[in-house]
Write a protein that holds these residues in place. Structure first.
Motif, PDB file in Angstrom:
ATOM      1  N   SER A  83      26.867  11.718  74.058  1.00 42.86           N
ATOM      2  CA  SER A  83      28.267  11.889  73.665  1.00 42.86           C
ATOM      3  C   SER A  83      28.830  10.609  73.062  1.00 42.86           C
ATOM      4  O   SER A  83      29.497  10.637  72.027  1.00 42.86           O
ATOM      5  CB  SER A  83      29.115  12.297  74.882  1.00 42.86           C
ATOM      6  OG  SER A  83      28.707  13.538  75.380  1.00 42.86           O
ATOM      7  N   ILE A 137      29.550  17.284  80.044  1.00 44.09           N
ATOM      8  CA  ILE A 137      29.350  18.547  80.769  1.00 44.09           C
ATOM      9  C   ILE A 137      28.614  19.553  79.893  1.00 44.09           C
ATOM     10  O   ILE A 137      27.666  20.208  80.330  1.00 44.09           O
ATOM     11  CB  ILE A 137      30.701  19.111  81.257  1.00 44.09           C
ATOM     12  CG1 ILE A 137      31.270  18.219  82.357  1.00 44.09           C
ATOM     13  CG2 ILE A 137      30.550  20.552  81.743  1.00 44.09           C
ATOM     14  CD1 ILE A 137      32.712  18.529  82.730  1.00 44.09           C
ATOM     15  N   PHE A 138      29.039  19.659  78.638  1.00 50.16           N
ATOM     16  CA  PHE A 138      28.395  20.618  77.741  1.00 50.16           C
ATOM     17  C   PHE A 138      26.912  20.301  77.552  1.00 50.16           C
ATOM     18  O   PHE A 138      26.062  21.173  77.720  1.00 50.16           O
ATOM     19  CB  PHE A 138      29.091  20.637  76.377  1.00 50.16           C
ATOM     20  CG  PHE A 138      28.426  21.572  75.406  1.00 50.16           C
ATOM     21  CD1 PHE A 138      28.740  22.909  75.401  1.00 50.16           C
ATOM     22  CD2 PHE A 138      27.454  21.113  74.532  1.00 50.16           C
ATOM     23  CE1 PHE A 138      28.104  23.779  74.524  1.00 50.16           C
ATOM     24  CE2 PHE A 138      26.813  21.963  73.660  1.00 50.16           C
ATOM     25  CZ  PHE A 138      27.140  23.310  73.654  1.00 50.16           C
ATOM     26  N   SER A 170      33.977  16.222  78.536  1.00 51.22           N
ATOM     27  CA  SER A 170      33.652  17.578  78.083  1.00 51.22           C
ATOM     28  C   SER A 170      32.310  17.615  77.356  1.00 51.22           C
ATOM     29  O   SER A 170      31.514  18.544  77.552  1.00 51.22           O
ATOM     30  CB  SER A 170      34.767  18.145  77.203  1.00 51.22           C
ATOM     31  OG  SER A 170      34.899  17.404  76.011  1.00 51.22           O
ATOM     32  N   PHE A 185      38.662  12.598  78.358  1.00 52.16           N
ATOM     33  CA  PHE A 185      38.463  14.057  78.390  1.00 52.16           C
ATOM     34  C   PHE A 185      37.385  14.483  77.393  1.00 52.16           C
ATOM     35  O   PHE A 185      36.536  15.320  77.707  1.00 52.16           O
ATOM     36  CB  PHE A 185      39.779  14.775  78.091  1.00 52.16           C
ATOM     37  CG  PHE A 185      39.623  16.264  77.996  1.00 52.16           C
ATOM     38  CD1 PHE A 185      39.490  17.037  79.148  1.00 52.16           C
ATOM     39  CD2 PHE A 185      39.597  16.890  76.766  1.00 52.16           C
ATOM     40  CE1 PHE A 185      39.327  18.407  79.059  1.00 52.16           C
ATOM     41  CE2 PHE A 185      39.429  18.266  76.673  1.00 52.16           C
ATOM     42  CZ  PHE A 185      39.300  19.033  77.820  1.00 52.16           C
ATOM     43  N   THR A 186      37.406  13.913  76.208  1.00 50.73           N
ATOM     44  CA  THR A 186      36.416  14.257  75.183  1.00 50.73           C
ATOM     45  C   THR A 186      35.011  13.873  75.638  1.00 50.73           C
ATOM     46  O   THR A 186      34.065  14.657  75.493  1.00 50.73           O
ATOM     47  CB  THR A 186      36.755  13.556  73.847  1.00 50.73           C
ATOM     48  OG1 THR A 186      38.078  13.933  73.461  1.00 50.73           O
ATOM     49  CG2 THR A 186      35.794  13.938  72.757  1.00 50.73           C
ATOM     50  N   TYR A 231      32.583  19.048  67.815  1.00 51.30           N
ATOM     51  CA  TYR A 231      32.776  17.875  68.678  1.00 51.30           C
ATOM     52  C   TYR A 231      32.893  16.599  67.847  1.00 51.30           C
ATOM     53  O   TYR A 231      33.741  15.744  68.120  1.00 51.30           O
ATOM     54  CB  TYR A 231      31.588  17.796  69.645  1.00 51.30           C
ATOM     55  CG  TYR A 231      31.648  16.727  70.696  1.00 51.30           C
ATOM     56  CD1 TYR A 231      32.586  16.772  71.719  1.00 51.30           C
ATOM     57  CD2 TYR A 231      30.741  15.670  70.698  1.00 51.30           C
ATOM     58  CE1 TYR A 231      32.619  15.805  72.714  1.00 51.30           C
ATOM     59  CE2 TYR A 231      30.766  14.705  71.687  1.00 51.30           C
ATOM     60  CZ  TYR A 231      31.703  14.777  72.688  1.00 51.30           C
ATOM     61  OH  TYR A 231      31.742  13.818  73.667  1.00 51.30           O
TER      62      TYR A 231
END
Length: 121
Positions: free
Chosen positions: A57, A40-41, A37, A33-34, A83
């Motif tokens: 990421s 996507i960001f 996310s 999930f991290t 983050y």
């Protein structure tokens, strides 16, 4: 190269075994999930390609940070600070759990070999 493949095999066995444990499942879900996310960001806000956003990421949360990408917007910089603090804890927990499972499997394997050896004597 052979030692790398053996280590990879041990790690994959540990991950497969870990999929049966609720704690590992939660850590795996949080990790995925991290990363999703963040991907996507960075792809939407920073305009990175999806692969570049995923790469950024992963390198950010693994604390490698090659420096080839960096947030260009103020919102991106603020998001990245949050983050990093949230994500590093999750990643460390996940990697620690994989290490624990790998070590546990190695110990169990040695115990089985010792039992076989003692039963043959």
């Amino acid at each position: 190269m052979i030692s790398f493949l053996i280590t990879l095999q041990r790690m994959l066995r540990a991950i497969l075994k870990g999929l049966k444990e609720p704690e590992f499942q939660v850590l795996l879900t949080l990790t995925v999930f991290t990363l999703i996310s963040g991907t996507i960001f960075y792809s939407t806000v920073e305009g990175l390609r999806v692969l570049d956003a995923l790469y950024f990421s992963v390198t950010t949360l693994s604390t490698v940070g090659y420096g080839d990408f960096s947030p260009q917007t103020d919102f991106g910089k603020v998001f990245t600070m949050v983050y990093i603090f949230a994500g590093i804890g999750i990643i460390v927990g996940f990697v620690t759990k994989i290490f624990e499972l790998t070590t546990k499997n190695k110990i169990e394997s040695k115990q089985k070999k010792a039992q076989k050896k003692s039963s043959l004597e």
